[in-house]
Design an enzyme around this catalytic site. Structure first.
Site, PDB file in Angstrom:
ATOM      1  CG  ASP A  85     -88.154  13.824  -8.280  1.00 40.49           C
ATOM      2  OD1 ASP A  85     -89.015  13.383  -9.036  1.00 40.49           O
ATOM      3  OD2 ASP A  85     -87.476  14.836  -8.547  1.00 40.49           O
ATOM      4  CG  ASP A 112     -84.548  15.890 -10.521  1.00 42.75           C
ATOM      5  OD1 ASP A 112     -84.783  14.900 -11.228  1.00 42.75           O
ATOM      6  OD2 ASP A 112     -85.435  16.686 -10.163  1.00 42.75           O
ATOM      7  CD  GLU A 113     -86.455  10.615 -11.363  1.00 42.30           C
ATOM      8  OE1 GLU A 113     -87.147   9.725 -10.828  1.00 42.30           O
ATOM      9  OE2 GLU A 113     -86.851  11.340 -12.273  1.00 42.30           O
TER      10      GLU A 113
HETATM   11  P1  DGT Z   1     -90.696  18.376  -9.805  1.00 47.82           P
HETATM   12  O1  DGT Z   1     -89.857  17.152  -9.642  1.00 47.82           O
HETATM   13  O2  DGT Z   1     -92.053  18.116 -10.317  1.00 47.82           O
HETATM   14  O3  DGT Z   1     -90.742  19.252  -8.569  1.00 47.82           O
HETATM   15  O4  DGT Z   1     -90.018  19.290 -10.928  1.00 47.82           O
HETATM   16  P2  DGT Z   1     -88.636  19.096 -11.725  1.00 47.82           P
HETATM   17  O5  DGT Z   1     -88.368  20.385 -12.432  1.00 47.82           O
HETATM   18  O6  DGT Z   1     -87.551  18.642 -10.817  1.00 47.82           O
HETATM   19  O7  DGT Z   1     -89.034  18.014 -12.802  1.00 47.82           O
HETATM   20  P3  DGT Z   1     -88.422  16.569 -13.106  1.00 47.82           P
HETATM   21  O8  DGT Z   1     -88.018  15.891 -11.853  1.00 47.82           O
HETATM   22  O9  DGT Z   1     -89.411  15.890 -13.983  1.00 47.82           O
HETATM   23  O10 DGT Z   1     -87.151  16.880 -14.000  1.00 47.82           O
HETATM   24  C1  DGT Z   1     -85.868  17.223 -13.486  1.00 47.82           C
HETATM   25  C2  DGT Z   1     -85.217  18.283 -14.351  1.00 47.82           C
HETATM   26  O11 DGT Z   1     -85.142  17.842 -15.723  1.00 47.82           O
HETATM   27  C3  DGT Z   1     -85.988  19.601 -14.410  1.00 47.82           C
HETATM   28  O12 DGT Z   1     -85.677  20.474 -13.339  1.00 47.82           O
HETATM   29  C4  DGT Z   1     -85.595  20.156 -15.745  1.00 47.82           C
HETATM   30  C5  DGT Z   1     -85.374  18.936 -16.613  1.00 47.82           C
HETATM   31  N1  DGT Z   1     -86.572  18.691 -17.446  1.00 47.82           N
HETATM   32  C6  DGT Z   1     -87.718  18.048 -17.080  1.00 47.82           C
HETATM   33  N2  DGT Z   1     -88.601  18.010 -18.078  1.00 47.82           N
HETATM   34  C7  DGT Z   1     -88.013  18.658 -19.124  1.00 47.82           C
HETATM   35  C8  DGT Z   1     -88.425  18.973 -20.472  1.00 47.82           C
HETATM   36  O13 DGT Z   1     -89.543  18.648 -20.913  1.00 47.82           O
HETATM   37  N3  DGT Z   1     -87.524  19.635 -21.247  1.00 47.82           N
HETATM   38  C9  DGT Z   1     -86.271  20.006 -20.791  1.00 47.82           C
HETATM   39  N4  DGT Z   1     -85.427  20.646 -21.599  1.00 47.82           N
HETATM   40  N5  DGT Z   1     -85.858  19.735 -19.548  1.00 47.82           N
HETATM   41  C10 DGT Z   1     -86.718  19.086 -18.727  1.00 47.82           C
HETATM   42 CA    CA Z   2     -87.616  16.623  -9.747  1.00 49.26          CA
END
Ligand code: DGT
Ligand code: CA
Length: 366
Positions: A9, A109-110
């Site tokens: 991830d 991203d995973e």
């Molecule tokens: P992490 O994995 O906790 O370090 O953080 P992220 O940002 O990689 O979060 P993740 O893996 O849940 O989601 C991957 C991408 O999906 C994130 O960079 C942006 C998008 N994303 C996640 N949650 C939301 C949301 O609630 N709304 C929108 N528009 N996009 C989202």
């Molecule tokens: Ca992520």
């Protein structure tokens, strides 16, 4: 042989892509926003870097609230450009796929991977493979990722969650039950809010409690299939396989130019390796394409695309270069700005009628 499964991830994905594009923002809170357009600040946070998260700004938060929380912290507020992250995602997924036995993308991203064969069931070897994957993603894309390894998908996913951000956690088979037991059931992959609520009513809060639950009681609440999955997941013996994704729907490459330019030849020279890697992929997969696009990211970071769709599927890889030249020229003419990054994409893929193209391609050379 017992399975060895991994989960990767990427950390704060969209926001990290923004940091890679402009490293000068790395020490500031970075917030990627989806603007709804209703009023200037209507919309929500898509994701944010860890600096912003420490200040209480996370996915789903209204932009107005995010701005208030970041007031005085010199935040970077960026508009979400999905296409940009898709292109990076595709390249990352390729880097991972090339280094594991089977890869299953489960989100932008995973994804899960299986390294049972290449590791020979040995966790030290599996860790080396996983570290190689992480290193490749960092070296080629500048992105950090979190990886978990274990004997099932549920265990691997928990491993990557625990390793976040940036780590690698291998949960050895003999430590699996102890690792799982103390966790709340909500952390289990496949246990959503509804399932968790029902388990809560049954006073099942931890994974250990779940593992000791009565099967027939669970079956009466969840049905046989889910009950069985829950009991297996609780001890890390869930057997759901890693399934390679179905056929690709497009191939693309994007490069950052050495300097901003409007010179099509200069841009195309630097895209040459990207073009040949798409040619290889097309030939290797035995696919034809119908649509080709040139992608330009301009100095103001806006994205521009010029595409051409053919009447019939094209399998001749040489046509990619020719058409990229024409489309990229059109793209440059359509703007006054310089190009910062350029890319090419072939899409509307279909199976070629004949695989002959491979030998034709190789004989002709490049
Ligand atoms: P992490 O994995 O906790 O370090 O953080 P992220 O940002 O990689 O979060 P993740 O893996 O849940 O989601 C991957 C991408 O999906 C994130 O960079 C942006 C998008 N994303 C996640 N949650 C939301 C949301 O609630 N709304 C929108 N528009 N996009 C989202
Ligand atoms: Ca992520």
């Amino acid at each position: 042989m017992a399975r060895v499964i991994g989960h990767i991830d990427l950390d704060y994905f969209y926001a990290q892509v923004e940091e890679v594009e402009d490293p000068s923002i790395k020490n500031r809170p970075v917030v990627v926003c989806v603007f709804s357009g209703r009023t200037e600040d209507s919309g929500v946070v898509s994701t944010s870097n860890y600096k912003a998260r420490e200040l209480g700004v996370k996915s789903g938060l209204p932009i107005v609230t995010a701005k208030k929380r970041l007031d005085g912290h010199n935040p970077v507020i960026v508009k979400m450009v999905h296409e940009k992250y898709e292109v990076v995602s595709e390249r990352v997924m390729d880097l991972v796929s090339e280094r594991v036995d089977v890869f299953e993308k489960t989100g932008i991203d995973e994804g899960f991977f299986d390294v049972t064969t290449s590791s020979g069931g040995d966790y030290k070897a599996a860790v080396r493979i996983a570290q190689g994957v992480k290193d490749a993603v960092l070296k080629n894309e500048g992105l950090t990722s979190s990886v978990g390894i274990g004997r099932s998908k549920v265990v691997a996913k928990l491993g990557s969650d625990s390793a976040k951000p940036g780590g690698l956690m291998a949960v050895l088979p003999e430590s699996t039950e102890a690792f799982l037991g103390s966790l709340p059931v909500t952390r289990l992959y496949g246990v959503g809010p509804k399932t968790a609520a029902v388990l809560g009513e049954m006073s099942v809060k931890t994974v250990e409690e779940l593992s000791r639950s009565d099967r027939s009681l669970l079956e009466s609440r969840f049905g046989r299939k889910l009950a069985s999955h829950l009991l297996d997941a609780a001890v890390g013996t869930d057997s759901d396989p890693v399934v390679a994704n179905s056929e690709p729907t497009q191939f693309s490459r994007i490069v950052t130019l050495k300097r901003d330019t409007r010179d099509v030849r200069e841009a195309l020279d630097q895209l040459a390796r990207g073009v040949s890697s798409i040619q290889d992929k097309l030939v290797g997969s035995g696919k034809s394409f119908r649509t080709i696009s040139a992608i330009g990211i301009l100095t103001d970071l806006s994205t521009r695309t010029k595409s051409k769709t053919f009447e019939t599927p094209i399998k001749d890889p040489a046509l990619i270069k020719e058409n990229t030249l024409v489309l990229l020229s059109d793209l440059i003419e359509s703007t006054d700005r310089d190009l910062r990054r350029v890319g090419v994409r072939v899409s509307d893929l279909s199976d070629s009628m004949a695989q002959r193209s491979l030998s034709e391609f190789l004989e002709r050379g490049r």
